[in-house]
Design a protein around this motif. Structure first.
Motif, PDB file in Angstrom:
ATOM      1  N   GLY A  40     -19.878 -42.726 -46.917  1.00 17.91           N
ATOM      2  CA  GLY A  40     -19.067 -41.613 -47.374  1.00 17.91           C
ATOM      3  C   GLY A  40     -19.651 -40.277 -46.968  1.00 17.91           C
ATOM      4  O   GLY A  40     -20.845 -40.179 -46.649  1.00 17.91           O
ATOM      5  N   ILE A  41     -18.820 -39.267 -46.961  1.00 21.30           N
ATOM      6  CA  ILE A  41     -19.240 -37.887 -46.730  1.00 21.30           C
ATOM      7  C   ILE A  41     -18.754 -37.041 -47.896  1.00 21.30           C
ATOM      8  O   ILE A  41     -17.595 -37.148 -48.315  1.00 21.30           O
ATOM      9  CB  ILE A  41     -18.666 -37.316 -45.418  1.00 21.30           C
ATOM     10  N   VAL A  42     -19.641 -36.194 -48.405  1.00 19.07           N
ATOM     11  CA  VAL A  42     -19.252 -35.138 -49.340  1.00 19.07           C
ATOM     12  C   VAL A  42     -19.757 -33.831 -48.752  1.00 19.07           C
ATOM     13  O   VAL A  42     -20.971 -33.620 -48.632  1.00 19.07           O
ATOM     14  CB  VAL A  42     -19.852 -35.341 -50.743  1.00 19.07           C
ATOM     15  N   GLY A 102     -17.412 -33.786 -56.050  1.00 21.16           N
ATOM     16  CA  GLY A 102     -17.187 -34.457 -54.772  1.00 21.16           C
ATOM     17  C   GLY A 102     -17.805 -35.842 -54.727  1.00 21.16           C
ATOM     18  O   GLY A 102     -17.173 -36.808 -54.251  1.00 21.16           O
ATOM     19  N   ILE A 103     -19.037 -35.967 -55.209  1.00 17.70           N
ATOM     20  CA  ILE A 103     -19.699 -37.275 -55.220  1.00 17.70           C
ATOM     21  C   ILE A 103     -18.966 -38.223 -56.159  1.00 17.70           C
ATOM     22  O   ILE A 103     -18.745 -39.399 -55.836  1.00 17.70           O
ATOM     23  CB  ILE A 103     -21.178 -37.133 -55.628  1.00 17.70           C
ATOM     24  N   ASN A 104     -18.560 -37.721 -57.318  1.00 23.46           N
ATOM     25  CA  ASN A 104     -17.821 -38.563 -58.258  1.00 23.46           C
ATOM     26  C   ASN A 104     -16.502 -39.053 -57.657  1.00 23.46           C
ATOM     27  O   ASN A 104     -16.094 -40.199 -57.891  1.00 23.46           O
ATOM     28  CB  ASN A 104     -17.560 -37.804 -59.557  1.00 23.46           C
ATOM     29  N   LYS A 105     -15.847 -38.211 -56.872  1.00 25.09           N
ATOM     30  CA  LYS A 105     -14.609 -38.625 -56.209  1.00 25.09           C
ATOM     31  C   LYS A 105     -14.862 -39.764 -55.233  1.00 25.09           C
ATOM     32  O   LYS A 105     -14.073 -40.723 -55.149  1.00 25.09           O
ATOM     33  CB  LYS A 105     -13.976 -37.432 -55.477  1.00 25.09           C
ATOM     34  N   LEU A 161     -17.315 -41.970 -55.370  1.00 24.91           N
ATOM     35  CA  LEU A 161     -17.605 -43.171 -56.156  1.00 24.91           C
ATOM     36  C   LEU A 161     -16.312 -43.793 -56.681  1.00 24.91           C
ATOM     37  O   LEU A 161     -16.132 -45.027 -56.636  1.00 24.91           O
ATOM     38  CB  LEU A 161     -18.535 -42.826 -57.326  1.00 24.91           C
ATOM     39  N   GLN A 162     -15.408 -42.952 -57.167  1.00 26.49           N
ATOM     40  CA  GLN A 162     -14.134 -43.458 -57.682  1.00 26.49           C
ATOM     41  C   GLN A 162     -13.309 -44.125 -56.581  1.00 26.49           C
ATOM     42  O   GLN A 162     -12.732 -45.197 -56.780  1.00 26.49           O
ATOM     43  CB  GLN A 162     -13.349 -42.308 -58.319  1.00 26.49           C
ATOM     44  N   GLN A 163     -13.259 -43.470 -55.418  1.00 27.20           N
ATOM     45  CA  GLN A 163     -12.436 -44.011 -54.337  1.00 27.20           C
ATOM     46  C   GLN A 163     -13.017 -45.302 -53.768  1.00 27.20           C
ATOM     47  O   GLN A 163     -12.276 -46.174 -53.306  1.00 27.20           O
ATOM     48  CB  GLN A 163     -12.268 -42.957 -53.243  1.00 27.20           C
ATOM     49  N   LEU A 164     -14.325 -45.425 -53.806  1.00 30.05           N
ATOM     50  CA  LEU A 164     -14.960 -46.660 -53.342  1.00 30.05           C
ATOM     51  C   LEU A 164     -15.002 -47.722 -54.437  1.00 30.05           C
ATOM     52  O   LEU A 164     -15.369 -48.875 -54.176  1.00 30.05           O
ATOM     53  CB  LEU A 164     -16.384 -46.374 -52.860  1.00 30.05           C
ATOM     54  N   ASN A 165     -14.664 -47.322 -55.668  1.00 28.07           N
ATOM     55  CA  ASN A 165     -14.662 -48.222 -56.819  1.00 28.07           C
ATOM     56  C   ASN A 165     -16.044 -48.829 -57.052  1.00 28.07           C
ATOM     57  O   ASN A 165     -16.201 -50.047 -57.228  1.00 28.07           O
ATOM     58  CB  ASN A 165     -13.616 -49.330 -56.650  1.00 28.07           C
ATOM     59  N   SER A 208     -24.926 -46.239 -59.857  1.00 33.84           N
ATOM     60  CA  SER A 208     -26.152 -47.001 -59.593  1.00 33.84           C
ATOM     61  C   SER A 208     -26.078 -47.817 -58.312  1.00 33.84           C
ATOM     62  O   SER A 208     -27.081 -48.404 -57.889  1.00 33.84           O
ATOM     63  CB  SER A 208     -26.449 -47.935 -60.775  1.00 33.84           C
ATOM     64  N   GLU A 209     -24.900 -47.847 -57.686  1.00 37.52           N
ATOM     65  CA  GLU A 209     -24.715 -48.661 -56.487  1.00 37.52           C
ATOM     66  C   GLU A 209     -24.688 -47.826 -55.204  1.00 37.52           C
ATOM     67  O   GLU A 209     -24.327 -48.341 -54.146  1.00 37.52           O
ATOM     68  CB  GLU A 209     -23.410 -49.459 -56.610  1.00 37.52           C
TER      69      GLU A 209
END
Length: 222
Positions: free
Chosen positions: A101-103, A142-145, A147-151, A155-156
């Protein structure tokens, strides 16, 4: 570990020189002033369009924004080298089954220019730009987005960036956060907000990932 999330400017590509050139061109053309790279760095946070709208005295914002993209595009090949070590790292991570991912605070338009020229278009599973968030880094939106999009859980993943804003965003997103100073141009020479580790070598980070791609360690050495 399921994903590696990167900042872009100064982390995945040495694009800061072309960013500085484009901004300097805009401020000289529209405000008639010379502005150095340190002053431009101090404006970082919003996307390029946000920086221009927030800081340009001349109100011809749309013309100034178009000039920025024109200068950014026309000088990109000259000022931004294609980095084989970065390309090899990304290919290795993809081959190893990790999501990428990119943020970035960059606008989508300038990021697309860079990804196309650097032949990185098809490497990333999720991209969040400055156009996609209400709160730029150091806010973790941005990072939270990503994580959400990658589901995936925080911690992963690990997050990698070259600025204090990157490190703060990663920490606040509860993601294992690394600082890097592995390109010629990077934003922060001495992190005031401490990442878990600072890597000054792309290959050292790659070797670390080869040994630890299945877990995120509590501590590790450079």
């Amino acid at each position: 570990m399921k994903a590696v999330i990167f900042d872009f400017d100064g982390t995945l590509a040495d694009t800061l020189p072309v960013c500085f050139y484009a901004f300097q061109s805009v401020f000289k053309e529209f405000d008639g002033i010379e502005i150095d790279s340190d002053k431009i760095k101090a404006m970082f946070g919003p996307s390029e369009t946000g920086i221009i709208r927030n800081n340009l005295l001349n109100k011809n914002y749309e013309e100034a924004i178009e000039l920025y993209y024109k200068k950014y595009s026309e000088k990109h090949l000259e000022l931004v080298a294609n980095n084989k070590e970065i390309n090899d790292l990304l290919e290795y991570l993809k081959t190893d089954g990790l999501l990428l991912g990119i943020v970035t605070g960059k606008a989508r338009r300038s990021l697309d220019i860079s990804l196309k020229i650097l032949e990185m278009n098809n490497l990333f599973d999720v991209i969040v730009t400055g156009d996609d968030v209400k709160m730029p880094k150091p806010h973790p939106e941005g990072i939270n987005k990503v994580l959400q999009q990658l589901n995936i859980n925080s911690s992963e993943a690990i997050f990698i960036g070259d600025s204090d804003a990157d490190i703060q965003a990663g920490i606040d997103a509860n993601v294992y956060t690394l600082g890097v100073q592995w390109l010629e141009s990077f934003q922060t020479s001495d992190f005031t907000i401490k990442p878990k580790q600072v890597f000054k070598s792309i290959n050292k980070f790659k070797q670390f990932m080869i040994g630890n791609s299945s877990t995120i360690p509590c501590t590790f050495d450079d």
